[in-house]
Design a protein around this motif. Structure first.
Motif, PDB file in Angstrom:
ATOM      1  N   SER A  96     -15.515  13.589   1.829  1.00 42.26           N
ATOM      2  CA  SER A  96     -14.319  13.338   2.659  1.00 42.26           C
ATOM      3  C   SER A  96     -14.602  12.302   3.759  1.00 42.26           C
ATOM      4  O   SER A  96     -14.434  12.551   4.953  1.00 42.26           O
ATOM      5  CB  SER A  96     -13.802  14.641   3.284  1.00 42.26           C
ATOM      6  N   LEU A  97     -15.040  11.130   3.351  1.00 44.84           N
ATOM      7  CA  LEU A  97     -15.406  10.080   4.300  1.00 44.84           C
ATOM      8  C   LEU A  97     -14.158   9.462   4.932  1.00 44.84           C
ATOM      9  O   LEU A  97     -13.136   9.284   4.268  1.00 44.84           O
ATOM     10  CB  LEU A  97     -16.203   8.990   3.588  1.00 44.84           C
ATOM     11  N   ARG A 139     -18.906   8.549   8.678  1.00 44.69           N
ATOM     12  CA  ARG A 139     -18.358   9.708   9.363  1.00 44.69           C
ATOM     13  C   ARG A 139     -17.385  10.385   8.417  1.00 44.69           C
ATOM     14  O   ARG A 139     -16.654   9.718   7.678  1.00 44.69           O
ATOM     15  CB  ARG A 139     -17.624   9.279  10.638  1.00 44.69           C
ATOM     16  N   THR A 140     -17.376  11.693   8.431  1.00 44.56           N
ATOM     17  CA  THR A 140     -16.486  12.454   7.562  1.00 44.56           C
ATOM     18  C   THR A 140     -15.258  12.926   8.334  1.00 44.56           C
ATOM     19  O   THR A 140     -15.213  12.862   9.568  1.00 44.56           O
ATOM     20  CB  THR A 140     -17.193  13.675   6.965  1.00 44.56           C
ATOM     21  N   GLY A 155     -19.758  16.722  19.897  1.00 35.33           N
ATOM     22  CA  GLY A 155     -18.865  15.705  20.428  1.00 35.33           C
ATOM     23  C   GLY A 155     -18.265  14.868  19.319  1.00 35.33           C
ATOM     24  O   GLY A 155     -18.684  14.938  18.153  1.00 35.33           O
ATOM     25  N   THR A 156     -17.288  14.070  19.668  1.00 36.81           N
ATOM     26  CA  THR A 156     -16.619  13.211  18.692  1.00 36.81           C
ATOM     27  C   THR A 156     -17.492  12.024  18.336  1.00 36.81           C
ATOM     28  O   THR A 156     -18.008  11.329  19.217  1.00 36.81           O
ATOM     29  CB  THR A 156     -15.275  12.716  19.251  1.00 36.81           C
ATOM     30  N   ARG A 157     -17.681  11.799  17.037  1.00 31.62           N
ATOM     31  CA  ARG A 157     -18.511  10.690  16.560  1.00 31.62           C
ATOM     32  C   ARG A 157     -17.697   9.402  16.429  1.00 31.62           C
ATOM     33  O   ARG A 157     -16.505   9.430  16.147  1.00 31.62           O
ATOM     34  CB  ARG A 157     -19.103  11.010  15.191  1.00 31.62           C
ATOM     35  N   SER A 158     -18.369   8.279  16.582  1.00 32.43           N
ATOM     36  CA  SER A 158     -17.735   6.980  16.399  1.00 32.43           C
ATOM     37  C   SER A 158     -17.870   6.526  14.952  1.00 32.43           C
ATOM     38  O   SER A 158     -18.583   7.136  14.150  1.00 32.43           O
ATOM     39  CB  SER A 158     -18.403   5.940  17.307  1.00 32.43           C
TER      40      SER A 158
END
Length: 577
Positions: A345-346, A364-365, A387-390
């Motif tokens: 699920s990229l 990032r998925t 945390g939220t990834r870039s």
């Protein structure tokens, strides 16, 4: 070779600061030493008897951009000044103004005051380094510049003004040209472009470029690049001349070993080769030709392609995502294996080819995890702080990947152990990093940051590598508060493409230089609103738009990636170099 240090060389030269990209071809040059006198020329624009104060100020501003490109000291502009002001005026810096206007004069006997107002777009320093002004035009951030005038022999002349030259934005774009200096990265394996701007041409331009090369790189690159010019070169004895080739005389250069002479040849060929159509450069030491191993005494950048900053392999292929899976943009088929079938699920990704030719992915998925591995699968989850990834990216010329979590940036290699990349204290002020994108040479990092107010800003940082450590230096914004940036890609070593929206408008594709100069909207015709972008050197732009469609621009025409009448369904395009 020595690391560059700003201000390490004192140059006896007062030349106009300016900057530009790839130098235009110029006629044969007759060039003297760096410290030589620069001839001035008469200017067609001059004050006329009876000119009122406002006309004098208007003529002064016009003369600055209409002067001869060999007039390094703005002799035309100085005609509008009193003798005393003309001798004291420092024209080294340039301020670029948008929508500027000259106000009506305020008269008081034989004195007058004229004010010029405009929105400050940016400044050039004496070395041609451009720094954007990030004030908001919407907030009424208008700058005012005051000119004091008095009468000399019955004629109005300017007797008081701020240092520097004022130039309108349109004139800056039309008159100033991009010139690129090159320095080596910290590994001394590839050249890094250093963008400058200059109004000069001919002899003064060549002298100015050599002066800047001897002085060193722009401040942002000072800790990230190296100069191959030897320490013992005396700038007062360095010269540049031309007949059918450019010849630089750098006393002490013959003392370098063979590899160092090759690197110096590469630096000189890429920097100065564009001054002549032939592109041929030679190196002397106190009048004696210096032999470059493998190339003799004459060389050009075509002889030294491995030093080029492009950093892109001969075969570059497009890919994109759909339904969480990786799809080839060549045959439009899912990549065989679990990565192509959508198991992970990229939702964003970066690609690279290993030395074995294997295609590798970092992504990032949709569940906010970061995975890495071969494009055929399986992928491994990277353990990162909460945390939220870039959107992640690969560090060029290495096997390391970079990703941000919140406002922190992490770097990891084959061992999948993330290490925080040190940033200058207070960088991003708690904002959320949305996307990371490396320049082709691997020395600059473009960073899209969402601020606490929800607007996105584009930042550029310089990668510093020393003694096994890696950090980011000189991390500065290059987009202002009236432009919200959502994604970015490097079109070439000095230019970026970004998806950005002006306040109150829909997002569009913009082009901008890596120093923040020349932000211009690119035409996307009738395409839906852009959402993500991909680019590579000498490759067409890839664009994903709302509705999950992928487009490509070929010969200034936008079509679906597949080239057919139907849209190519997908998102998050990327190139695999």
């Amino acid at each position: 070779m020595r690391p560059i240090r700003l201000g390490a060389v004192a140059l006896v030269m007062v030349l106009l600061a300016a900057c530009s990209g790839v130098p235009h071809n110029s006629p044969p040059l007759v060039i003297s030493s760096v410290g030589g006198e620069v001839p001035t020329t008469n200017n067609e624009i001059s004050p006329h008897p009876g000119d009122d104060p406002r006309s004098i100020v208007a003529g002064f501003l016009k003369a600055a951009v209409a002067s001869s490109p060999t007039d390094a000291r703005h002799s035309g502009s100085r005609q509008f000044l009193t003798p005393d002001a003309g001798s004291k005026w420092n024209d080294g810096n340039v301020t670029v103004l948008a929508d500027y206007s000259i106000q009506l004069p305020q008269l008081l006997g034989d004195t007058a005051v004229v004010k010029v107002t405009g929105v400050n777009q940016g400044q050039l320093d004496i070395h041609g380094v451009y720094t954007p002004s990030l004030k908001s035009a919407d907030s009424g951030a208008t700058s005012t510049y005051t000119f004091n005038l008095s009468k000399v022999s019955g004629q109005w002349r300017i007797n008081g003004l701020a240092p520097g030259v004022l130039v309108g934005l349109a004139d800056f774009q039309n008159v100033y040209s991009a010139r690129v200096l090159y320095f080596f990265d910290s590994t001394e394996s590839r050249l890094v472009p250093d963008l400058r701007y200059s109004q000069l041409s001919g002899e003064p331009l060549a002298q100015w470029m050599l002066a800047q090369m001897l002085t060193g790189p722009r401040p942002e690159l000072a800790q990230s690049v190296q100069n191959e010019i030897p320490d013992q070169v005396d700038p007062r004895r360095a010269t540049i001349t031309s007949t059918d080739q450019i010849t630089l005389d750098l006393p002490g250069s013959a003392q370098l070993d063979g590899q160092a002479r090759q690197r110096l040849a590469g630096q000189l060929a890429y920097t100065f080769g564009g001054l002549l159509i032939s592109g041929v450069v030679s190196l002397d030491d106190a009048g004696h030709p210096v032999d470059i191993p493998g190339y003799g005494t004459k060389f050009n950048k075509l002889n030294l392609p491995d030093y080029g900053p492009q950093g892109v392999s001969a075969v570059v292929q497009p890919y994109y995502l759909n339904d969480g899976g990786l799809i080839s943009g060549v045959d439009f088929k899912r990549v065989p294996g679990t990565v192509g079938d959508g198991k992970y699920s990229l939702d964003s990704m970066a690609l690279r080819r290993a030395t074995t030719g294997e295609l590798r992915i970092v992504a990032r998925t949709s569940s906010n995890t970061v995975v890495v591995g071969p494009a055929s699968g399986p992928l491994t989850t990277v353990r990162l702080p909460a945390g939220t990834r870039s959107r992640p990216d690969w560090e060029p010329h290495t096997s390391n990947a970079w990703v941000a979590v919140g406002s922190a940036i992490y770097r990891f290699g084959a061992d999948l152990r993330p290490q925080a990349v040190p940033l200058p204290t207070g960088t991003f002020s708690g904002g959320q990093i949305v996307s990371l994108r490396f320049s082709p040479d691997g020395v600059r990092l473009a960073i899209v940051v969402q601020g606490v107010d929800g607007s996105n800003t584009l930042w550029i940082g310089s990668v510093v590598r020393s003694s096994g450590s890696v950090s980011l230096d000189s991390v500065e914004p290059i987009s202002g508060p009236t432009l919200s940036v959502s994604d970015v890609a490097w079109a070439d070593p000095i230019g970026l493409l970004m998806i950005a929206a002006r306040t109150g408008e829909h997002a569009k594709v913009w082009a901008v230089q890596s120093d923040g100069s020349f932000p211009l909207v690119r035409d996307t015709g009738e395409l839906p609103q852009p959402e993500s972008i991909a680019a590579a050197v000498d490759q067409p732009i890839l664009l994903a738009t709302s509705g999950r469609a992928v487009w490509v621009q070929r010969n200034l025409v936008w079509t679906s990636l597949s080239g057919g009448a139907q849209a190519t369904i997908g998102y998050a395009p990327a190139y695999a170099p």
